[in-house]
Design a protein around this motif. Sequence first.
Motif, PDB file in Angstrom:
ATOM      1  N   LYS A 127      -1.477   8.123   7.041  1.00 22.63           N
ATOM      2  CA  LYS A 127      -2.644   7.436   7.608  1.00 22.63           C
ATOM      3  C   LYS A 127      -2.331   5.951   7.848  1.00 22.63           C
ATOM      4  O   LYS A 127      -2.713   5.380   8.873  1.00 22.63           O
ATOM      5  CB  LYS A 127      -3.845   7.581   6.674  1.00 22.63           C
ATOM      6  CG  LYS A 127      -4.380   8.997   6.556  1.00 22.63           C
ATOM      7  CD  LYS A 127      -5.528   9.061   5.556  1.00 22.63           C
ATOM      8  CE  LYS A 127      -6.015  10.488   5.361  1.00 22.63           C
ATOM      9  NZ  LYS A 127      -7.101  10.572   4.339  1.00 22.63           N
ATOM     10  N   ILE A 128      -1.640   5.332   6.898  1.00 21.88           N
ATOM     11  CA  ILE A 128      -1.296   3.914   7.036  1.00 21.88           C
ATOM     12  C   ILE A 128      -0.320   3.721   8.194  1.00 21.88           C
ATOM     13  O   ILE A 128      -0.492   2.843   9.040  1.00 21.88           O
ATOM     14  CB  ILE A 128      -0.691   3.375   5.723  1.00 21.88           C
ATOM     15  CG1 ILE A 128      -1.728   3.465   4.586  1.00 21.88           C
ATOM     16  CG2 ILE A 128      -0.213   1.938   5.901  1.00 21.88           C
ATOM     17  CD1 ILE A 128      -1.171   3.132   3.219  1.00 21.88           C
ATOM     18  N   ASP A 188       0.306  12.234   2.636  1.00 19.19           N
ATOM     19  CA  ASP A 188      -0.813  12.278   3.583  1.00 19.19           C
ATOM     20  C   ASP A 188      -1.460  10.902   3.711  1.00 19.19           C
ATOM     21  O   ASP A 188      -1.839  10.472   4.814  1.00 19.19           O
ATOM     22  CB  ASP A 188      -1.854  13.310   3.125  1.00 19.19           C
ATOM     23  CG  ASP A 188      -1.362  14.739   3.299  1.00 19.19           C
ATOM     24  OD1 ASP A 188      -0.410  14.952   4.086  1.00 19.19           O
ATOM     25  OD2 ASP A 188      -1.935  15.645   2.646  1.00 19.19           O
ATOM     26  N   GLU A 189      -1.608  10.192   2.593  1.00 18.86           N
ATOM     27  CA  GLU A 189      -2.192   8.850   2.626  1.00 18.86           C
ATOM     28  C   GLU A 189      -1.237   7.853   3.294  1.00 18.86           C
ATOM     29  O   GLU A 189      -1.659   6.959   4.031  1.00 18.86           O
ATOM     30  CB  GLU A 189      -2.527   8.380   1.205  1.00 18.86           C
ATOM     31  CG  GLU A 189      -3.569   9.225   0.487  1.00 18.86           C
ATOM     32  CD  GLU A 189      -4.880   9.256   1.256  1.00 18.86           C
ATOM     33  OE1 GLU A 189      -5.270   8.206   1.806  1.00 18.86           O
ATOM     34  OE2 GLU A 189      -5.508  10.338   1.301  1.00 18.86           O
ATOM     35  N   ASP A 200       0.842  -1.215   0.000  1.00 15.62           N
ATOM     36  CA  ASP A 200       0.000   0.000   0.000  1.00 15.62           C
ATOM     37  C   ASP A 200       0.870   1.255   0.000  1.00 15.62           C
ATOM     38  O   ASP A 200       0.610   2.217  -0.742  1.00 15.62           O
ATOM     39  CB  ASP A 200      -0.936  -0.007   1.216  1.00 15.62           C
ATOM     40  CG  ASP A 200      -2.003  -1.085   1.110  1.00 15.62           C
ATOM     41  OD1 ASP A 200      -2.220  -1.596  -0.006  1.00 15.62           O
ATOM     42  OD2 ASP A 200      -2.608  -1.413   2.155  1.00 15.62           O
ATOM     43  N   LYS A 224       0.117  15.109  -1.164  1.00  9.83           N
ATOM     44  CA  LYS A 224      -1.127  14.344  -1.073  1.00  9.83           C
ATOM     45  C   LYS A 224      -0.835  12.859  -0.897  1.00  9.83           C
ATOM     46  O   LYS A 224      -1.484  12.157  -0.117  1.00  9.83           O
ATOM     47  CB  LYS A 224      -1.983  14.563  -2.320  1.00  9.83           C
ATOM     48  CG  LYS A 224      -2.634  15.929  -2.403  1.00  9.83           C
ATOM     49  CD  LYS A 224      -3.498  16.057  -3.656  1.00  9.83           C
ATOM     50  CE  LYS A 224      -4.138  17.432  -3.744  1.00  9.83           C
ATOM     51  NZ  LYS A 224      -4.966  17.582  -4.979  1.00  9.83           N
ATOM     52  N   ALA A 225       0.165  12.375  -1.635  1.00  5.86           N
ATOM     53  CA  ALA A 225       0.531  10.966  -1.513  1.00  5.86           C
ATOM     54  C   ALA A 225       1.047  10.670  -0.111  1.00  5.86           C
ATOM     55  O   ALA A 225       0.723   9.635   0.497  1.00  5.86           O
ATOM     56  CB  ALA A 225       1.570  10.605  -2.559  1.00  5.86           C
ATOM     57  N   TYR A 280       1.573   4.348  -3.100  1.00  6.64           N
ATOM     58  CA  TYR A 280       1.486   5.803  -2.929  1.00  6.64           C
ATOM     59  C   TYR A 280       2.847   6.462  -3.222  1.00  6.64           C
ATOM     60  O   TYR A 280       2.900   7.615  -3.665  1.00  6.64           O
ATOM     61  CB  TYR A 280       1.023   6.155  -1.513  1.00  6.64           C
ATOM     62  CG  TYR A 280      -0.452   5.922  -1.300  1.00  6.64           C
ATOM     63  CD1 TYR A 280      -1.401   6.692  -1.977  1.00  6.64           C
ATOM     64  CD2 TYR A 280      -0.901   4.946  -0.426  1.00  6.64           C
ATOM     65  CE1 TYR A 280      -2.751   6.482  -1.785  1.00  6.64           C
ATOM     66  CE2 TYR A 280      -2.250   4.724  -0.228  1.00  6.64           C
ATOM     67  CZ  TYR A 280      -3.180   5.495  -0.908  1.00  6.64           C
ATOM     68  OH  TYR A 280      -4.528   5.282  -0.721  1.00  6.64           O
TER      69      TYR A 280
END
Length: 442
Positions: free
Chosen positions: A360-361, A356-357, A330, A353-354, A334
Amino acid sequence: MKPLGRSILILLCIILSHASFSQTKNNPWLVNFGANAINNPVRDQDLDGRFKTWNLNAAGFRLSVGRLITNKVTFESVFSLNSIEENTPISEELQGVEYPYISLDGMFKYQFTKGLGLLDPYATLGGGYTWLDTIGAGTVAGGVGVNIWVGDRFGFNIQSVYKHAFKEYGLQHYQHSAGIVFRFGGKDTDGDGINDDVDACPDLFGIIEANGCPDADGDSVIDSEDLCPNDFGPTTMRGCPDNDGDGTPDKYDKCPTVKGAINDDGCPRIDTDGDGIDDRFDKCPKQPGVKENQGCPKVLTPQEKQQLANLERQKNLDRNAKIKQQVTNDINNYCKAIVFNYGKTSLSPEGKKALDEIYKIMNLQKNMKFHVTGHTDNVGSKATNLALSEKRAASVKNYLITKGISNSRVTSQGYGEENPIADNSTNEGRIKNRRIEIYITN
């Protein structure tokens, strides 16, 4: 006529004073007494218009006694006394002469309510016989009225009735009346307001909803038939509550807050530990066991315990490896979107933006540590590319730390052009080689 009127009035008061002691809330008998006025709006040609339009005698009265037949229908016997005055006398000797007016009627009254409120309107229909002086004629009558109840037994009455005579010489007229009305009647042994003749439990104080029988919890199931007389419950449950709605009354439900089958004492078939034994019969409901040990784990030998521990350890390792692989995949998906401004170490909007994801992980995996690596193509000197890759890797690390990832959980390093994944002789290859990769280190 006046002495007769007073005598009847005195007799009526004696009757009503006696009746008031035997009245109940459910009174089938009704007595009405008051004044009445005769209205002859259209003067009859055959009678030469000889009578006044309105006639009211102070000594006149209207007396009726009625009995409730059904919930809304009453039969009433009515006696009326009044007088009719000459309007255009034939001779001077007859001027001002009054003729006695007497009527006897039988009337059916239909109540639009059950007489339980303040206003009790009704329609009435019937017939009788009316005398004017000594001349009489049969009549048919119909009208409307209303009782205004002040209490359970006493009220006021207003009524208007049209009477049509069958004979041509009879008087076609309206009779308007107003008076007082009393209700009284049936025996009520238990004093619950429901007469004994319609009280299913005449010796026990009850309620109307239960036909006069006691119902302590008010669920419309009488106490003698209520399995739970002090707890409100539906009639389908014999008056017992069923809080979980499974069809087993709480009184007999071993699991009153959880739905279950009646055959299972109202309990659901739950097997928390998945060992094939219902929790109701499982002495170790949270530990998988065997039937021979009543749902508890089998007593293992030291060798069996070691084998079981090894299996559990391997299961955990396999699970953790699967999670790590998924997280790695995952994150690196990203990573492909992480872009820097050309020839610089600053992140582009798409790169942020990438990340930021990716944050979260990482934030979900609290115990994992990560290593950020930076790579370049072979354009330029090795020293320049190595420095650029280190700064870009550090830029990614610092962005993640500012988002909230602990400094102890993330490291970074640049590898320059040493680890290409594509051919640097093509533009497409060089783009692939300029990359960020993130690995799990624990």
